[in-house]
Every structure is written in C-alpha cells, then in structure tokens.
Design a protein around this motif. Structure first.
Motif, PDB file in Angstrom:
ATOM      1  N   HIS A 152      -4.211   6.638  -1.479  1.00  0.00           N
ATOM      2  CA  HIS A 152      -3.715   5.283  -1.289  1.00  0.00           C
ATOM      3  C   HIS A 152      -3.693   4.577  -2.633  1.00  0.00           C
ATOM      4  O   HIS A 152      -4.642   4.703  -3.408  1.00  0.00           O
ATOM      5  CB  HIS A 152      -4.624   4.516  -0.329  1.00  0.00           C
ATOM      6  CG  HIS A 152      -4.750   5.168   1.009  1.00  0.00           C
ATOM      7  ND1 HIS A 152      -5.626   6.197   1.251  1.00  0.00           N
ATOM      8  CD2 HIS A 152      -4.077   4.955   2.166  1.00  0.00           C
ATOM      9  CE1 HIS A 152      -5.498   6.587   2.513  1.00  0.00           C
ATOM     10  NE2 HIS A 152      -4.573   5.862   3.095  1.00  0.00           N
ATOM     11  N   VAL A 173      -5.564  16.097   1.348  1.00  0.00           N
ATOM     12  CA  VAL A 173      -6.018  14.857   0.718  1.00  0.00           C
ATOM     13  C   VAL A 173      -5.006  13.770   1.050  1.00  0.00           C
ATOM     14  O   VAL A 173      -3.797  13.980   0.935  1.00  0.00           O
ATOM     15  CB  VAL A 173      -6.154  15.018  -0.812  1.00  0.00           C
ATOM     16  CG1 VAL A 173      -6.479  13.678  -1.463  1.00  0.00           C
ATOM     17  CG2 VAL A 173      -7.228  16.051  -1.151  1.00  0.00           C
ATOM     18  N   ALA A 174      -5.518  12.630   1.492  1.00  0.00           N
ATOM     19  CA  ALA A 174      -4.681  11.443   1.652  1.00  0.00           C
ATOM     20  C   ALA A 174      -5.048  10.482   0.533  1.00  0.00           C
ATOM     21  O   ALA A 174      -6.232  10.264   0.265  1.00  0.00           O
ATOM     22  CB  ALA A 174      -4.925  10.782   3.009  1.00  0.00           C
ATOM     23  N   LEU A 189       0.854  -1.177   0.000  1.00  0.00           N
ATOM     24  CA  LEU A 189       0.000   0.000   0.000  1.00  0.00           C
ATOM     25  C   LEU A 189       0.895   1.234   0.000  1.00  0.00           C
ATOM     26  O   LEU A 189       1.737   1.387   0.883  1.00  0.00           O
ATOM     27  CB  LEU A 189      -0.880  -0.009   1.248  1.00  0.00           C
ATOM     28  CG  LEU A 189      -1.908   1.118   1.391  1.00  0.00           C
ATOM     29  CD1 LEU A 189      -3.023   0.946   0.370  1.00  0.00           C
ATOM     30  CD2 LEU A 189      -2.470   1.147   2.801  1.00  0.00           C
ATOM     31  N   ALA A 190       0.713   2.094  -1.006  1.00  0.00           N
ATOM     32  CA  ALA A 190       1.422   3.371  -1.037  1.00  0.00           C
ATOM     33  C   ALA A 190       0.478   4.447  -0.513  1.00  0.00           C
ATOM     34  O   ALA A 190      -0.670   4.521  -0.952  1.00  0.00           O
ATOM     35  CB  ALA A 190       1.870   3.704  -2.454  1.00  0.00           C
ATOM     36  N   ALA A 191       0.940   5.248   0.450  1.00  0.00           N
ATOM     37  CA  ALA A 191       0.060   6.238   1.091  1.00  0.00           C
ATOM     38  C   ALA A 191       0.777   7.571   1.210  1.00  0.00           C
ATOM     39  O   ALA A 191       1.949   7.626   1.593  1.00  0.00           O
ATOM     40  CB  ALA A 191      -0.361   5.751   2.473  1.00  0.00           C
ATOM     41  N   ALA A 192       0.055   8.642   0.871  1.00  0.00           N
ATOM     42  CA  ALA A 192       0.626   9.984   0.944  1.00  0.00           C
ATOM     43  C   ALA A 192      -0.446  10.971   1.385  1.00  0.00           C
ATOM     44  O   ALA A 192      -1.635  10.722   1.205  1.00  0.00           O
ATOM     45  CB  ALA A 192       1.199  10.401  -0.406  1.00  0.00           C
ATOM     46  N   LEU A 193      -0.005  12.065   1.970  1.00  0.00           N
ATOM     47  CA  LEU A 193      -0.923  13.108   2.458  1.00  0.00           C
ATOM     48  C   LEU A 193      -0.303  14.463   2.165  1.00  0.00           C
ATOM     49  O   LEU A 193       0.824  14.726   2.566  1.00  0.00           O
ATOM     50  CB  LEU A 193      -1.119  12.949   3.974  1.00  0.00           C
ATOM     51  CG  LEU A 193      -1.849  14.064   4.730  1.00  0.00           C
ATOM     52  CD1 LEU A 193      -3.286  14.200   4.273  1.00  0.00           C
ATOM     53  CD2 LEU A 193      -1.803  13.791   6.234  1.00  0.00           C
ATOM     54  N   ASP A 194      -1.021  15.316   1.449  1.00  0.00           N
ATOM     55  CA  ASP A 194      -0.532  16.656   1.152  1.00  0.00           C
ATOM     56  C   ASP A 194      -1.633  17.676   1.384  1.00  0.00           C
ATOM     57  O   ASP A 194      -2.807  17.394   1.162  1.00  0.00           O
ATOM     58  CB  ASP A 194      -0.055  16.760  -0.303  1.00  0.00           C
ATOM     59  CG  ASP A 194       1.423  16.429  -0.443  1.00  0.00           C
ATOM     60  OD1 ASP A 194       2.228  16.915   0.373  1.00  0.00           O
ATOM     61  OD2 ASP A 194       1.763  15.678  -1.362  1.00  0.00           O
ATOM     62  N   LEU A 226      -8.957  10.105   0.971  1.00  0.00           N
ATOM     63  CA  LEU A 226      -9.678  10.749   2.060  1.00  0.00           C
ATOM     64  C   LEU A 226      -9.495  12.254   1.875  1.00  0.00           C
ATOM     65  O   LEU A 226      -8.411  12.701   1.476  1.00  0.00           O
ATOM     66  CB  LEU A 226      -9.115  10.333   3.418  1.00  0.00           C
ATOM     67  CG  LEU A 226      -9.126   8.845   3.755  1.00  0.00           C
ATOM     68  CD1 LEU A 226      -8.154   8.556   4.906  1.00  0.00           C
ATOM     69  CD2 LEU A 226     -10.530   8.413   4.145  1.00  0.00           C
ATOM     70  N   ASP A 262       2.283  12.010  -6.245  1.00  0.00           N
ATOM     71  CA  ASP A 262       3.132  11.251  -5.316  1.00  0.00           C
ATOM     72  C   ASP A 262       3.010   9.749  -5.577  1.00  0.00           C
ATOM     73  O   ASP A 262       3.995   9.012  -5.523  1.00  0.00           O
ATOM     74  CB  ASP A 262       2.751  11.564  -3.868  1.00  0.00           C
ATOM     75  CG  ASP A 262       3.293  12.911  -3.408  1.00  0.00           C
ATOM     76  OD1 ASP A 262       4.381  13.311  -3.866  1.00  0.00           O
ATOM     77  OD2 ASP A 262       2.634  13.559  -2.582  1.00  0.00           O
ATOM     78  N   LEU A 263       1.794   9.289  -5.832  1.00  0.00           N
ATOM     79  CA  LEU A 263       1.621   7.869  -6.150  1.00  0.00           C
ATOM     80  C   LEU A 263       2.301   7.532  -7.479  1.00  0.00           C
ATOM     81  O   LEU A 263       2.930   6.482  -7.624  1.00  0.00           O
ATOM     82  CB  LEU A 263       0.134   7.502  -6.223  1.00  0.00           C
ATOM     83  CG  LEU A 263      -0.656   7.570  -4.912  1.00  0.00           C
ATOM     84  CD1 LEU A 263      -2.071   7.027  -5.128  1.00  0.00           C
ATOM     85  CD2 LEU A 263       0.043   6.790  -3.805  1.00  0.00           C
TER      86      LEU A 263
END
Lengths: 325, 325
Positions: free
Chosen positions: A137, A134-135, A39-44, A84, A72-73
């Motif tokens: 996945h 926004v997060a 799982l790739a996860a990022a939040l900006d 999210l 980012d993904l």
C-alpha cells in the motif's frame, strides 16, 4: 509454530510509523490514510519453480517478494507505506530449517523495506508448496498517480536503467554461471535483488503521461500501455539501454532479445510529452538510474520494433514467462 | 492467458463504488479512504490439501477464500470495502478447465462480495500448486475497532451462532457423508461456505470489549484474546452453542470436542462488560445469528474449561490445523 514465526518476522522487520494504529497480531491491521491522498494497493504472488528457482536464497526471496510489489507502486508514482505478507512454507521443512529460512527471509524483506520506511503490518504463515504473496500500500496525492492509459500520439517512450539484465542472469544461472566473474554476478544480482524504481516513479509525477513497470518484458508491458491508452508505439533496437555486463557476455542478438522480451528487470517504461523529455531525462539522471528514449507513441495499436538495420523486426518472443517458461 | 482470466474475473465480480478511482487493470488500484475512518487490512491464504480438500468446488473456493478474510474484518467491527485476489492455478489444468474453474471461482467470490458491495480492485493470476490469497480492506470509525486486547476481568465471554459445525462437516466428508441427509448437508455447508459475521461485528462496536473470529478453534482463539488482554478465561461446556444437526449426528463427547477445538466456523468470540451483555445478546438475536454466553474473563492466563459434570476438563486437542491436520 505459526505464532512464533510471525513473532520472528515482526521483530526483524520492525518499522515505527505513526499511521500504523495496530500492526501484526490482531485479526486485521488498523491504518490511517492521510487526507488528500489516494491509496495505491497491489498484490503479487511468487511461486517456487515459476517465479524463482528451487534453491533461491531465503534472503533474496524476502527481498524480491517485496521488490516486485514495490515496483507496482513505483509505476503508479506512489510512496510506499505498508505491506501484508502471506508466506507458505513446505511441511517437509524441519523446525530448525524453517526458523533459519524465516529469519533470512525477514532480513531480506527488511533490507528493502527499511530505507523506504515501509511497515509490515500483518499477514499469515501457512503450510504448503513454497510461495509468497505480498500486498503493498502506498500514497499518491489525489489525481497525480501515473497510469497506463495516458500515453498520447507524439509522446516519447523512455525506460529507466538498463533492460535485459535479469533475463541474462537467469540464462547464466541455468548454464551454471561462475560467481567469480563480476559481470555475471551483476546480471544474476539484477534477477535476485531487483531495485524497484520508487524514487524514479515519484520524480515522474507530473512529467510522465503513462507508466508501467517492466515485469513481463518490454514488448509485453509497453503493449499494455498502448492498449490502455488506445495508441501504438514504435521503438528502436539501437536505443535500447543495455548494460556493459550484458553486452560483454552475450552476442548482439541475444542481448537484443533479452532487452525486448526478458522480464524481471523492474525498470519503469514511461511516456512523456516531447517538450518535457529533457526534464524527465535530467530528473532520472540525478537519481542515478537514468532514462533513455527508446521510441515514440504513434497512431494505431501495438508495438513495432525497428532493428539496427532499419527493418521492422518480428521478435521471436513477445512475452516473458518468468522462471520455468 | 493471464490477462484473459483477469478479464473474466473482473466481469463476474463487477461492483461499482465511487471510492474506487482505478480498479483492476493497472499496476495498482487507486482507492479513496473516507475521512475519519481507520483502514482495516488483512491477508489470508488458502492452500489445497491444507485449508481445503482436493476436489473442492471452485465456487466454494471462491466463496471461502473471501469469507475467511471478511471474517477478519468482522472481528474488527469493520465494514468491508475492497479486495485484492491472487489466484494460483495448476499448470496441468487444460485451458477449458481453467476457464470454467475461474468462472465458477469468480461466481462464488461474487456471491459473497455483492451483498457487501465489496469491490475486487486488483491482484494477479499465476501458475503453481492451487492456492488463493485474498487481501481485504474495510473501514471502521477511528478509535471504534474491536481488538483482541480489551477483555477485562469480569467481562462475559460470548460467541455468535453455533460452534463445531464445520469440524463436524469435515469429519463427515472424510467418512463419506450422504448428501441425502439434510443435517449432514448443513454441517458440510458450514465448512464449504462459511458466513462471515460482518453485521454482528458492526453491531458489537461500542459493546464488545474484545473480539476475535473463530478460525483456529474456540480454545485457541479465545487464548489469543486472553494473551493479548493479559487475562484468563473460564468457559462451560454446558453453555457451548451447538446446532441440532451436530447434536443429532454426533455423540456428546465428539460434539463437545468439535465445539471446543474445531476451527473454520468463523463465528465471533467476544467479551462484553456484564451490564451490557443483554444488549449484546438482543442485538445479535435481531441479526438472526444470536449470541450465547459461554463463560467469563478471570484473573490469570489461559482458558479453563468446566465440563458438564463441573470438573475441569483437559481437552484432547487445543488447536485446529484445518484440513490435513
């Protein structure tokens, strides 16, 4: 109020996915991650006056707040799956304006999410200075993610698409660009609705040795790759891919500086072992964005830039501080 | 600057987990989700002046920004695993203040994260009005999550711990509470450093038919359960669990209103089939927080409140608008 806004966002971003067992409307989303993937996860976060100017259209903000995260993904070679959203709206906004803003925002978000089959699965709305977090996945087959740390001495350095357009667009906006000029509009469009290079990131799995998205500017982002990989890089100004719109509307020095240090392009900067470079170029050419070799990885540290006259260049700015810099 | 702050946060929140394949420092985190579990994911934002008062200690903000999100996982019966953090700091903050703030914030975040073995795996820092967004991820065995939609007519309605303390603490803060009074300090502590009921949520898997965390106030949150489950609820003021600190410092009517409509307690409100109620009570008693039966699920819709005199009550406020309401 909050509940009603969330309902509007849910309707406008609806995307059925079997791996979403429970979406918007409970304390948390319940999601199923396929076997064999990471799982790739990022939040900006985007803040008004910092990452986007006052008066940005809600549609564009919805688009861009997802785009910068999908980028980012893309840089990891991950396939987007879920997001999210935390949307903070000014209290001073009256109810009708708020509803119209949320509808347009959701439409912009959905316009980018839908082709990716990305589902919005949760988040919240709150009051305060206009900002969006926004997060995202995504999935990547275990062990196949692109990272910043795999660049090796002798690898070629490439970028997708063209560089400097978004910074040029911002410069035009500040100077009061005329929308009637198609080239100016194209540059502003790059700033307002960046295209995350998802397909390119997927295509580069197994080809690129390292990858990053160009959000802070080429020099800053390539420097992150060099630091993470324990190498240096040399790039040539003459090879920087620049759009005809940029070259038509700006002089050589400005176009060069935008391409080197302007951010918000959301192209991919990546390294490829020389023997596989033609394959990477052909792969991204087929996707339409293309890829251009701009230099190579060397021993040492940091990024050196060779100007068109062959002399080493000391750029005026190395970073990009987004809007409001 | 941003990079240096992230490094400080990383060091202060370090938590080794084998399922974190790549943490802070790349474009996205790479995470491994165990087989057989559902991923529970939530994202909440705290904005200065809305969710916390100006002047809130950075340690408390770090704690609370994670706590409100962990409370969402608790309400699902999920075991916390990872978090992403987006921290927006005012530009006006000078460099030394910023570093001190980030250190204290990270320490508060870590103080809550560490006992849960929760790893901070990514996020960003940016400039703007002070705000924090945290995305949390947890695991729950497939099909065993607690949701809002499972309450059935005849189920008992219970809450963990005590209600109204955080709202009373806020009221004291606004009135200028004396820190010398231990009871006042206890109420303010409930507001500043809420304890997410993670262990209670885990214990309620297989016992509770529905669950929610009390963030917006009991009436508002229980109404969400009723709406999602297609049922009504009746609760009795006489059964509302209230702390001795609350009852000592406030009159009956104020204590009742805080317990009914005050938010930010982050207790769990849940429903249990009557035959299993004793088991649920005993289980949460063993965990120390306890559980109290406050009413039952009925046919219909909405929440009705029976006052101490047996008459139906129309509360003055049904919701909680956090700080700044």
């Amino acid at each position: 109020m909050e509940f009603r806004l969330i309902e509007r966002i849910r309707e406008r971003t609806a995307q059925a996915r079997e791996d979403v067992h429970l979406g918007i409307g409970d304390d948390a989303a319940l999601l199923a991650v396929p076997a064999g993937v990471e799982l790739a996860a990022a939040l900006d976060t985007l803040v008004q006056g910092v990452h986007f100017p006052v008066g940005t259209a809600a549609f564009d903000l919805g688009w861009k707040s997802l785009a910068v995260n999908l980028s980012d993904l893309a840089a990891m070679g991950a396939q987007p799956a879920w997001a999210l959203l935390a949307l903070t709206l000014p209290e001073a906004m009256d109810a009708a304006t708020r509803v119209a803003f949320v509808d347009d925002f959701a439409d912009g978000f959905a316009a980018l999410a839908r082709p990716q089959r990305l589902a919005l699965v949760g988040g919240d709305t709150t009051r305060g200075p206009l900002a969006v977090s926004v997060a995202v996945h995504g999935f990547v087959p275990a062990g196949q993610a692109l990272t910043r740390s795999g660049a090796r001495v002798g690898d070629a350095v490439l970028v997708s698409g063209t560089l400097g357009d978004a910074a040029a667009g911002l410069s035009l906006l500040r100077g009061g660009a005329r929308a009637s000029d198609a080239r100016a509009a194209a540059l502003v469009e790059r700033l307002a609705r960046p295209q995350p290079r998802i397909a390119a990131g997927l295509a580069l799995r197994g080809l690129a040795s390292a990858c990053i998205d160009v959000s802070d500017g080429l020099l800053a982002d390539l420097a992150h790759v060099c630091a993470a990989s324990g190498v240096g890089a040399e790039i040539d100004v003459v090879h920087l891919p620049r759009s005809s719109a940029l070259l038509d509307l700006f002089d050589d020095a400005a176009a060069r500086d935008f391409a080197l240090a302007g951010g918000d392009d959301y192209e991919l900067c990546f390294t490829v072992p020389e023997p596989r470079m033609a394959e990477a170029e052909a792969s991204l050419a087929r996707l339409g964005c293309g890829a251009t070799r701009i230099g190579c990885i060397v021993e040492g540290a940091g990024v050196r830039v060779r100007d068109v006259d062959g002399a080493w260049l000391e750029p005026a700015r190395r970073g990009w501080d987004h809007f409001g810099a």
